[in-house]
Enzyme design. Structure first.
Site, PDB file in Angstrom:
ATOM      1  N   ASP A 406       0.863  -1.183   0.000  1.00 11.75           N
ATOM      2  CA  ASP A 406       0.000   0.000   0.000  1.00 11.75           C
ATOM      3  C   ASP A 406       0.902   1.236   0.000  1.00 11.75           C
ATOM      4  O   ASP A 406       2.114   1.138   0.207  1.00 11.75           O
ATOM      5  CB  ASP A 406      -0.867  -0.049   1.270  1.00 11.75           C
ATOM      6  CG  ASP A 406      -1.932   1.041   1.309  1.00 11.75           C
ATOM      7  OD1 ASP A 406      -2.306   1.578   0.246  1.00 11.75           O
ATOM      8  OD2 ASP A 406      -2.392   1.360   2.430  1.00 11.75           O
ATOM      9  N   GLU A 409       2.731   4.953  -3.961  1.00 13.31           N
ATOM     10  CA  GLU A 409       2.760   5.933  -5.073  1.00 13.31           C
ATOM     11  C   GLU A 409       4.096   6.668  -5.141  1.00 13.31           C
ATOM     12  O   GLU A 409       4.494   7.006  -6.255  1.00 13.31           O
ATOM     13  CB  GLU A 409       1.592   6.917  -4.919  1.00 13.31           C
ATOM     14  CG  GLU A 409       0.219   6.283  -5.042  1.00 13.31           C
ATOM     15  CD  GLU A 409      -0.162   5.392  -3.857  1.00 13.31           C
ATOM     16  OE1 GLU A 409       0.333   5.652  -2.745  1.00 13.31           O
ATOM     17  OE2 GLU A 409      -0.924   4.434  -4.062  1.00 13.31           O
ATOM     18  N   ASP A 483      -9.048   3.484  -2.445  1.00 17.56           N
ATOM     19  CA  ASP A 483     -10.041   3.915  -1.461  1.00 17.56           C
ATOM     20  C   ASP A 483     -11.338   4.406  -2.091  1.00 17.56           C
ATOM     21  O   ASP A 483     -11.604   5.606  -2.170  1.00 17.56           O
ATOM     22  CB  ASP A 483      -9.442   5.003  -0.571  1.00 17.56           C
ATOM     23  CG  ASP A 483      -8.297   4.464   0.269  1.00 17.56           C
ATOM     24  OD1 ASP A 483      -8.178   3.220   0.376  1.00 17.56           O
ATOM     25  OD2 ASP A 483      -7.528   5.264   0.809  1.00 17.56           O
TER      26      ASP A 483
HETATM   27  O1  MIG Z   1      -4.453   6.025   3.760  1.00 14.96           O
HETATM   28  O2  MIG Z   1      -3.503   0.910   5.713  1.00 14.96           O
HETATM   29  O3  MIG Z   1      -5.962   2.132   0.404  1.00 14.96           O
HETATM   30  O4  MIG Z   1      -6.877  -0.072   1.840  1.00 14.96           O
HETATM   31  O5  MIG Z   1      -6.765   0.063   4.650  1.00 14.96           O
HETATM   32  C1  MIG Z   1      -4.759   4.916   4.527  1.00 14.96           C
HETATM   33  C2  MIG Z   1      -4.677   1.632   5.874  1.00 14.96           C
HETATM   34  C3  MIG Z   1      -3.755   3.812   4.264  1.00 14.96           C
HETATM   35  C4  MIG Z   1      -4.959   3.001   2.373  1.00 14.96           C
HETATM   36  C5  MIG Z   1      -5.426   1.790   1.668  1.00 14.96           C
HETATM   37  C6  MIG Z   1      -6.436   1.077   2.519  1.00 14.96           C
HETATM   38  C7  MIG Z   1      -5.807   0.704   3.837  1.00 14.96           C
HETATM   39  C8  MIG Z   1      -5.312   1.967   4.541  1.00 14.96           C
HETATM   40  N1  MIG Z   1      -4.372   2.653   3.663  1.00 14.96           N
END
Ligand code: MIG
Length: 789
Positions: A406, A409, A483
């Site tokens: 996650d 980017e 999200d």
């Molecule tokens: O900005 O790890 O898209 O699936 O649960 C929050 C917490 C960070 C973003 C991900 C989301 C995940 C969340 N993460």
């Protein structure tokens, strides 16, 4: 200051516009050096090289000869292609067996035709241009009949004609609207479908890029903030051919482990061991299949990657073992940010081994993410990727086989939402700024994770889920659309989003089922689970502070429906798995827009609310509340209602009734569909395989694929491939099953055939033998018989 030369600072003069677009001008010289055709123009240098007879690469740089470097997306070396080059007064032609590139000299303009003289791309008043600041742009003619697909992960409808899209990997928590752009992935590639024929363009530029299919009536353009104007024209002529060509350049997915295409349950976060165990207990007691539970950021010690919070998860290894016994995989999240903490070994190691991103002068780059101030691994360097790969051992040692990447980017909590564009990436000794490599950061991270897992899993297949990526991301990871929210609109939007990801080479994609942010309702969860059961990736996930969204969270009625569709997913796994195999072999997506199979049919061009699985199965979800009917478009041919077996003539729109427990599904005549039994997880072996046959006048066939679902032995040929044929003529049904590859023995011995739309007087033969014991279900008009494999 006024006393110094500052008073006459050159910038004071700067009222003139800097962004004047310069045309490349006229061709001056044309030479051939090995397989590269080189053109020097008034205002630029162009190299053209065939990669295959149906793939040609065109590269322009305004100020020097192109380097012919490629980005990390490319896995293909150019082949030896037979090309005839001919120079005439007005133009130069480069002709392969498949393509003809025609280059006008005055001014320099490129047109590409296919072997039948069909024009694919051309330039008119404008062609290749640049600004003094190093921006580049290519303008191409657009026909009234052009429709555009791909572009990776974009909101809004399927057909991107009329859209202007930016590629700049971005963490967007704000609601994803039709105008929300860019999102997490950058795939600077698209497919044009023009009058039933397809061709593609892959613009391999990792800077920020913009595709403008909106601002002009008769041209479209692609633009980059810097770098070379480097693109490939893919000949088509079918949409599947374009995907084969594109994935020849950027690679294909490996087969996922079967568990990864089962059902995943997630939440931000399952906070401790007890909660995870309770979850398992619920799934088992309620007889709802489950293959994976995700561990979001709360599993870590102060958000330090590769750690467990020992209060919340005191015995991770034991937990993982118990999950494994229940047939469930844990998928922990791993973000790129490494907490700045002198006592934290991963940080220490990273510093001591010079693994983190720095400024060119040597200062470290720190950005704020979950753990506070953090350093960011420089994944562009091979040695850093292998360091990170080794870190996966922390998880594989306790039985983890899947990782969720996650925030790659990379997302950083600041105004720009990401890393400082001035940070320098080592890029294996070919340093480049973050401005140039931002869009590939996630791709490199996924590569590191995938190969690290693969190494430590010793022959077992890894699963990686990534939020960010660039062209080629399919080689390493599945992609989820980030999200979204528990909005009906987002259920609607996930279809064109995933279909366009599929058209962009990413066959393994899905959305957070039920919606991530905002509160789901039971009805929304039911409808989203119905649709999600047929998306390539199937995970229910929800945000901190939202209402619970597990299958049983709303009511018994909803639970019943959700169970039914998760179970249905498991029945359909053999069919889906065979489609994943096709994606691995050819790049064709699992989840397909209708336009992929019916590019000539005008009704399909922007059809965004229904999709196909392979060529035969139509899924048409309900995506609005309190709605129990919808219009479904069925292309030409004969279709069957999946639930009732009602025969329906296609080539028209039909009205379908669908109560809350019903997902409208249709099967095309000629389909042969494998079906397994529902089970608690993919760990349970199948003891029977059913083949549903929807006979058609004449002959139909299906290539069924099966392997161990877990190891990479299939890559050495250890699999089963069966050709199942069904001939139907004058009341005689002839079924033959032939093992075309028989190097894997499936666990099932029993094979059931279900013939739809038959009559009792039909004569059935199987592998040359007359079937005498078929059971005829008069209500459903089905004949069922069983054989032993
Ligand atoms: O900005 O790890 O898209 O699936 O649960 C929050 C917490 C960070 C973003 C991900 C989301 C995940 C969340 N993460």
């Amino acid at each position: 200051m006024e006393d110094t030369s500052f008073a006459i600072h050159p910038e004071k003069e700067k009222k003139e516009r800097t962004d004047v677009w310069h045309d490349i001008g006229n061709m001056q010289t044309f030479t051939q050096v090995d397989a590269v055709y080189k053109f020097v123009c008034d205002n630029g240098y162009v190299n053209i090289r065939f990669y295959r007879s149906d793939i040609v690469r065109i590269v322009m740089h305004p100020f020097y000869e192109p380097t012919m470097e490629t980005s990390f997306a490319l896995v293909k070396e150019p082949e030896n292609v037979r090309v005839k080059a001919g120079g005439k007064q007005e133009e130069v032609e480069l002709r392969s067996d498949t393509l003809s590139v025609q280059i006008k000299r005055h001014p320099f303009r490129i047109a590409v035709y296919d072997r039948n003289g069909r024009l694919l791309v051309s330039e008119g008043r404008r062609g290749m241009t640049y600004t003094a600041r190093g921006q580049i742009m290519c303008v191409k003619d657009m026909r009234a009949t052009d429709h555009f697909y791909g572009f990776g992960e974009k909101t809004s409808y399927l057909d991107k004609r009329g859209e202007k899209m930016t590629m700049w990997n971005s963490d967007v928590f704000a609601p994803h609207n039709p105008e929300t752009d860019p999102l997490y992935q950058s795939i600077p590639y698209f497919m044009t479908i023009r009058e039933g024929y397809a061709h593609g363009i892959f613009f391999d530029n990792t800077f920020k890029t913009v595709f403008d299919m909106k601002s002009a009536n008769d041209t479209y353009s692609f633009w980059a903030e810097g770098g070379e104007l480097d693109y490939y024209v893919l000949a088509g002529p079918t949409p599947k051919d374009v995907l084969e060509q594109y994935t020849t350049l950027t690679g294909r997915m490996e087969l996922p482990p079967k568990w990864a295409i089962g059902y995943h349950q997630s939440r931000y976060s399952y906070q401790n061991e007890a909660e995870v165990r309770d979850l398992v207990e619920h799934f088992q007691r309620k007889n709802i299949p489950l293959d994976a539970i995700h561990l979001d950021i709360h599993h870590m010690d102060g958000y330090r990657v590769f750690t467990f919070d020992r209060t919340r998860f005191p015995h991770p290894q034991r937990l993982l073992q118990d999950l494994e016994e229940a047939g469930i995989h844990a998928v922990p999240i791993v973000d790129p940010g490494v907490k700045k903490d002198p006592e934290y070994p991963v940080y220490q190691e990273g510093i001591r081994q010079n693994c983190f991103c720095r400024y060119v002068e040597g200062a470290m780059y720190f950005g704020d993410v979950w753990p506070g101030s953090s350093a960011f691994p420089d994944f562009t360097s091979r040695s850093v990727r292998s360091w990170w790969g080794e870190k996966q051992k922390f998880y594989t040692d306790i039985g983890v086989e899947g990782i969720w990447n996650d925030m790659n980017e990379p997302a950083v909590f600041n105004e720009t939402k990401t890393m400082d564009p001035e940070v320098i990436h080592d890029n294996d000794g070919n340093p480049k700024t973050h401005r140039e490599l931002h869009n590939v950061y996630g791709l490199f991270m996924a590569e590191a994770t995938f190969h690290g897992l693969k190494k430590h899993l010793r022959g077992k297949r890894p699963f990686v889920l990534t939020r960010a990526g660039y062209a080629g991301v399919q080689r390493y990871a599945a992609v989820w659309t980030g999200d979204n929210r528990s909005f009906w609109e987002h259920l609607q939007m996930m279809m064109p989003m995933c279909m366009n990801l599929g058209m962009s080479g990413v066959a393994f994609s899905g959305s957070d089922v039920g919606g991530f942010a905002h509160d789901a309702t039971g009805e929304l969860l039911a409808r989203w689970t119905q649709a999600g059961a047929f998306t390539p990736y199937f995970r229910n996930h929800s945000n901190l502070g939202t209402v619970r969204q597990e299958p049983w969270a709303f009511s018994e009625e909803i639970e019943e429906i959700v169970r039914k569709y998760i179970q249905l997913r498991y029945k359909w796994l053999p069919y889906l798995y065979t489609l994943f195999r096709e994606a691995y072999m050819t790049g064709a997506p699992v989840m397909r827009p209708l336009v992929m199979e019916y590019p000539n049919d005008t009704h399909t061009w922007n059809l965004s609310d229904q999709f196909l699985l392979g060529p035969y199965v139509m899924i048409a979800p309900i995506t609005t509340p309190s709605t129990f009917h919808r219009v479904v478009y069925l292309p030409e041919g004969t279709w069957y209602d999946y639930w009732t077996d009602e025969k329906i003539k296609g080539g028209r729109h039909i009205m379908v009734e669908a109560d809350l427990a019903t997902l409208p599904m249709f099967i095309k005549e000629g389909a042969i569909l494998p079906e397994a039994e529902a089970k608690s997880s993919t760990k349970t072996p199948d003891d029977a395989m059913t083949f549903h046959i929807y006979p058609t006048e004449g002959e139909t066939e299906y290539a069924f694929y099966e392997d161990d679902g877990a190891t990479i032995r299939y890559q050495e040929g250890h699999y089963l491939e069966q050709r199942i044929r069904c001939r139907f003529a004058e009341n005689v049904v002839t079924i033959t099953v032939e093992d075309t590859v028989n190097a894997f023995t499936p666990p099932w011995k029993k094979v059931v055939f279900t013939l739809h739309h038959t009559t009792p007087d039909m004569l059935i033969t199987w592998n040359g033998k007359r079937v005498v014991d078929a059971f005829f279900d008069a209500d459903k008009k089905r004949a069922v018989f069983e054989v032993v494999r």
